[in-house]
Design a protein around this motif. Structure first.
Motif, PDB file in Angstrom:
ATOM      1  N   GLU A   1      54.555  74.908  61.753  1.00  0.00           N
ATOM      2  CA  GLU A   1      55.185  74.126  62.932  1.00  0.00           C
ATOM      3  C   GLU A   1      54.421  74.721  64.073  1.00  0.00           C
ATOM      4  N   ALA A   2      54.193  76.136  64.148  1.00  0.00           N
ATOM      5  CA  ALA A   2      53.760  76.536  65.335  1.00  0.00           C
ATOM      6  C   ALA A   2      52.556  75.941  65.843  1.00  0.00           C
ATOM      7  N   ASP A   3      51.567  75.736  64.736  1.00  0.00           N
ATOM      8  CA  ASP A   3      50.455  74.950  65.082  1.00  0.00           C
ATOM      9  C   ASP A   3      50.641  73.670  65.578  1.00  0.00           C
ATOM     10  N   ILE A   4      51.498  72.970  65.062  1.00  0.00           N
ATOM     11  CA  ILE A   4      51.843  71.509  65.696  1.00  0.00           C
ATOM     12  C   ILE A   4      52.358  71.619  67.073  1.00  0.00           C
ATOM     13  N   GLN A   5      53.091  72.616  67.359  1.00  0.00           N
ATOM     14  CA  GLN A   5      53.577  72.879  68.703  1.00  0.00           C
ATOM     15  C   GLN A   5      52.481  73.166  69.713  1.00  0.00           C
ATOM     16  N   ALA A   6      51.776  73.965  69.185  1.00  0.00           N
ATOM     17  CA  ALA A   6      50.651  74.416  70.069  1.00  0.00           C
ATOM     18  C   ALA A   6      49.670  73.251  70.115  1.00  0.00           C
TER      19      ALA A   6
ATOM     20  N   TRP B   1      58.343  68.264  62.182  1.00  0.00           N
ATOM     21  CA  TRP B   1      57.690  69.119  63.162  1.00  0.00           C
ATOM     22  C   TRP B   1      56.838  68.198  64.381  1.00  0.00           C
ATOM     23  N   ALA B   2      56.096  67.303  63.805  1.00  0.00           N
ATOM     24  CA  ALA B   2      55.515  66.802  64.981  1.00  0.00           C
ATOM     25  C   ALA B   2      56.349  66.000  65.888  1.00  0.00           C
ATOM     26  N   ALA B   3      57.643  65.383  65.147  1.00  0.00           N
ATOM     27  CA  ALA B   3      58.398  64.300  66.014  1.00  0.00           C
ATOM     28  C   ALA B   3      59.135  65.537  66.727  1.00  0.00           C
TER      29      ALA B   3
ATOM     30  N   GLY C   1      56.905  55.389  73.409  1.00  0.00           N
ATOM     31  CA  GLY C   1      56.069  56.145  72.594  1.00  0.00           C
ATOM     32  C   GLY C   1      55.840  55.795  71.274  1.00  0.00           C
ATOM     33  N   TYR C   2      54.882  56.053  70.720  1.00  0.00           N
ATOM     34  CA  TYR C   2      54.593  55.462  69.434  1.00  0.00           C
ATOM     35  C   TYR C   2      54.060  56.588  68.468  1.00  0.00           C
ATOM     36  N   PHE C   3      54.735  56.747  67.358  1.00  0.00           N
ATOM     37  CA  PHE C   3      54.798  57.571  66.224  1.00  0.00           C
ATOM     38  C   PHE C   3      54.171  56.833  64.851  1.00  0.00           C
ATOM     39  N   VAL C   4      53.126  57.257  64.300  1.00  0.00           N
ATOM     40  CA  VAL C   4      52.819  56.778  63.241  1.00  0.00           C
ATOM     41  C   VAL C   4      52.523  57.793  62.078  1.00  0.00           C
ATOM     42  N   VAL C   5      53.002  57.346  60.971  1.00  0.00           N
ATOM     43  CA  VAL C   5      53.095  58.371  59.742  1.00  0.00           C
ATOM     44  C   VAL C   5      52.046  57.901  58.671  1.00  0.00           C
ATOM     45  N   THR C   6      51.385  58.477  58.437  1.00  0.00           N
ATOM     46  CA  THR C   6      50.286  58.189  56.947  1.00  0.00           C
ATOM     47  C   THR C   6      51.051  58.711  55.929  1.00  0.00           C
ATOM     48  N   ALA C   7      51.573  57.717  55.222  1.00  0.00           N
ATOM     49  CA  ALA C   7      52.234  58.164  53.803  1.00  0.00           C
ATOM     50  C   ALA C   7      51.180  57.441  52.745  1.00  0.00           C
ATOM     51  N   SER C   8      51.566  56.418  52.005  1.00  0.00           N
ATOM     52  CA  SER C   8      50.644  55.786  51.075  1.00  0.00           C
ATOM     53  C   SER C   8      51.244  54.699  50.109  1.00  0.00           C
ATOM     54  N   ALA C   9      50.571  54.183  49.582  1.00  0.00           N
ATOM     55  CA  ALA C   9      51.211  53.099  48.650  1.00  0.00           C
ATOM     56  C   ALA C   9      52.210  53.766  47.378  1.00  0.00           C
ATOM     57  N   ALA C  10      51.756  55.048  47.170  1.00  0.00           N
ATOM     58  CA  ALA C  10      52.441  56.056  46.355  1.00  0.00           C
ATOM     59  C   ALA C  10      53.681  56.297  46.949  1.00  0.00           C
ATOM     60  N   GLY C  11      54.128  55.997  48.261  1.00  0.00           N
ATOM     61  CA  GLY C  11      55.386  56.597  48.786  1.00  0.00           C
ATOM     62  C   GLY C  11      56.247  55.345  48.649  1.00  0.00           C
TER      63      GLY C  11
ATOM     64  N   LEU D   1      63.187  58.085  61.480  1.00  0.00           N
ATOM     65  CA  LEU D   1      62.755  57.823  62.873  1.00  0.00           C
ATOM     66  C   LEU D   1      63.013  56.552  63.686  1.00  0.00           C
ATOM     67  N   ARG D   2      62.554  55.659  63.065  1.00  0.00           N
ATOM     68  CA  ARG D   2      62.552  54.327  63.456  1.00  0.00           C
ATOM     69  C   ARG D   2      64.125  53.759  63.478  1.00  0.00           C
ATOM     70  N   ILE D   3      64.940  54.345  62.572  1.00  0.00           N
ATOM     71  CA  ILE D   3      66.335  53.984  62.609  1.00  0.00           C
ATOM     72  C   ILE D   3      67.115  54.776  63.657  1.00  0.00           C
ATOM     73  N   ALA D   4      66.749  55.910  64.027  1.00  0.00           N
ATOM     74  CA  ALA D   4      67.373  56.762  65.183  1.00  0.00           C
ATOM     75  C   ALA D   4      66.684  56.477  66.410  1.00  0.00           C
ATOM     76  N   TYR D   5      65.592  56.154  66.624  1.00  0.00           N
ATOM     77  CA  TYR D   5      64.983  55.920  68.035  1.00  0.00           C
ATOM     78  C   TYR D   5      64.346  54.764  68.352  1.00  0.00           C
ATOM     79  N   GLY D   6      64.430  53.668  67.564  1.00  0.00           N
ATOM     80  CA  GLY D   6      63.879  52.599  67.645  1.00  0.00           C
ATOM     81  C   GLY D   6      64.390  51.853  68.814  1.00  0.00           C
TER      82      GLY D   6
END
Length: 260
Positions: free
Chosen positions: A64-69, A117-119, A132-142, A166-171
């Motif tokens: 998380e520290a890396d993402i904040q930085a 952490w990114a959110a 703002g726009y937040f995009v998550v890379t998941a997978s068809a496996a998700g 995130l979409r539900i809470a902040y959309g």
């Protein structure tokens, strides 16, 4: 969202889908692009190829520290973050319950907590601006799971759930959220492995990047570069037990090949 004039951060940006997205954002007229990756040298190569509006930053998304930085560095360089592409991922190795806890934990961090952490790092400023726009890379496996790797399938489900929440809470507060769920894509992770061999419809990273941008323009949730994934998901929802039976057959075939 119109990408022109926006500032975008892309994790896992040194290669594959991440690099293609960084390049596509540049082509769409982004004002600033942050190429973030563990492999700083390769990230610098991607940024240099894009031009002066791009910068490379080393980032380990399992910290998380890396993402904040990363977020702080992006704001210092460009003043704000309009788009965060939470894209970094790892393939791990095939297996199930016998795989060690360290691998499971790393998968949880990279495919689950990294998005949270990114959110945490970027949503406050986006909410303050009301955009703002937040995009998550998941997978068809998700959406569908995968028989070869339990940690991958389980944690990619978590990635989809994180994006949904995130979409539900902040959309309704100006935050757009999309979730990328491709099948096989030509990347370093899939080169020569089970992720590409014998699967029809293997796409280039550039094709996937185009689909991401098209979806962002329309502000839809799911990015499905392989449309058949929607059909599979519908079949799963319509008759879950039948779908599980089919997946059991796939697993039995896979396990048999390993023994053979």
């Amino acid at each position: 969202m119109d990408i022109r004039g926006k500032v975008a951060v892309v994790t896992g940006g040194a290669s594959g889908i991440g690099a293609a997205l960084a390049q596509k954002f540049a082509a769409e007229g982004a004002q600033g692009i942050v190429v973030a990756d563990l492999n700083l040298e390769r990230a610098q190569g991607v940024a240099a190829a894009i031009g002066p509006q791009a910068v490379a930053i080393a980032c380990d998304v399992s910290r998380e520290a890396d993402i904040q930085a990363l977020a702080a560095a992006a704001r210092q360089r460009f003043g704000r973050i309009d788009i965060f592409m939470s894209n970094a991922g790892i393939l791990g190795r095939p297996g199930g319950l016998e795989l060690d806890d360290a691998l499971w934990q790393k998968m949880w961090e990279v495919h689950g907590m990294a998005h949270i952490w990114a959110a945490r790092a970027v949503l406050p400023e986006m909410l303050e601006r009301g955009e703002g726009y937040f995009v998550v890379t998941a997978s068809a496996a998700g959406l569908l799971n995968i028989v070869e790797s339990a940690p991958y399938g389980v944690t990619k489900h978590a990635a989809v759930a994180a994006a949904e929440w995130l979409r539900i809470a902040y959309g309704r507060r100006g935050i757009r959220v999309s979730c990328l769920c491709p099948q096989s894509v030509q990347t370093d992770m899939t080169a020569g492995g089970a992720g590409s061999a014998g699967i029809n419809g293997v796409l280039s990273a550039e094709q996937v990047a185009q689909d991401v941008v098209d979806t962002m323009r329309e502000e839809r949730f799911l990015v499905l570069p392989h449309p058949v994934v929607a059909q599979y998901a519908l079949a799963k929802a319509t008759d879950y037990d039948r779908w599980l039976g089919g997946m059991q057959k796939l697993y039995a075939s896979y396990a048999g090949k390993l023994k053979g």
